[in-house]
Design an enzyme around this catalytic site. Sequence first.
Site, PDB file in Angstrom:
ATOM      1  CB  CYS A 130      -0.609   2.562   3.971  1.00  0.00           C
ATOM      2  SG  CYS A 130      -2.055   1.816   3.235  1.00  0.00           S
ATOM      3  CG  ASP A 131       3.214   1.306   4.336  1.00  0.00           C
ATOM      4  OD1 ASP A 131       2.730   1.748   5.380  1.00  0.00           O
ATOM      5  OD2 ASP A 131       3.076   0.127   3.948  1.00  0.00           O
ATOM      6  CB  CYS A 166      -0.929  -0.007   1.207  1.00  0.00           C
ATOM      7  SG  CYS A 166      -2.006   1.437   1.273  1.00  0.00           S
TER       8      CYS A 166
END
Length: 327
Positions: free
Chosen positions: A151-152, A148
Amino acid sequence: MASTTGVEKLVIIGSGPAGWTAAIYAARANLSPLSIVGVPKQDPGPVLPGGQLMLTTEVENYPGFEHGVMGPEMMGKFQAQAERFGTRIMGDDVVRCDFSKRPFELHTQSNGIVRAHAVIIATGATANWIGLPNEMRLATMGGGVSACAVCDGALPVFRNQPLAVVGGGDTAMEEASYLTKFASTVYVIHRRDSFRASKIMQERFLSRPNAKVLWNKVVVDVLGQDKISGVRLKDTVTGEESTLDVKGLFVAIGHTPATRFLKGSGIELDDAGYVALRTRSSKTNIEGVFAGGDVADSTYRQAVTAAGMGCQAALDAERWLAATGVH
Ligand code: NAP
């Protein structure tokens, strides 16, 4: 811990952001929900207790955590909040559902049949992985392998570094475009010589000055001990192997919703296997069965959107139970 009456008012299946948020709302509404949370597995599966966030390191985009929070810690907080208001927890997997009976029957792996008047499905989805041992090892230890980018990708460790994305669909294009904002170079590694992504998404990525595509390549190994240092590639046409130095690998080869246990239950799924919901609601095609989070959402897939859907499912379940006279 099962209900003393033998029939649960509300069972929530799944324990990611959607499941725990549903539990918090349902417990605060005095529904005394039973959460069936899955069991820990060697190979992290969709019903891993805590869901996909258990595989994440730092979560920086969940509102309320200004300095970020570790995924597992966040899920611990969600659970504690759900338990504080009376959510009961069963560590088990639901393997089959019979929604043709009322109360509904949920067949579990170890605790027999659980009967319930209403059910919320919040079993999430799992990112598909390439399936390489070093890929999983570095993904679970925060070693720079992720499924992701949203997300990261913004983490400091990826700034101004060469990064790679695997895949040729819209998700790969979206993730790769996002990463071009931080990375020195973003390589998209694709196993064929054309993308399946929509033209507009392709163009968005390809127009970035630091975008590069490696056609006809598959990742055959991920290199590095504690942190990724590169990937080993194999050309799908010539069979030739090469090494690409990257400091991050983002796998974007699709997701699989955790709906296998719904096979034969009568719950309607969409073409991609996600639970089909009525518009602007958490209602499924079966009265009394609701769903929320990634199991019913192939578009947004964020912790905060899953939590919102869990809340909707609990409110819908509460109203439905009240209307049907279950108190
Ligand atoms: P997808 O369309 O199924 O694409 C998966 C990609 O991964 C394909 O290019 C596939 O290659 C590749 N792939 C699959 N298994 C692989 C493996 N083992 N090794 C290497 N490559 C592999 O999945 P998605 O991109 O996640 O999209 C899912 C759905 O969501 C689509 O309908 C998409 O349009 C939609 N979506 C829309 C948006 C948007 O509009 N903003 C954003 C994201 C997703 P092949 O092409 O060779 O099969």
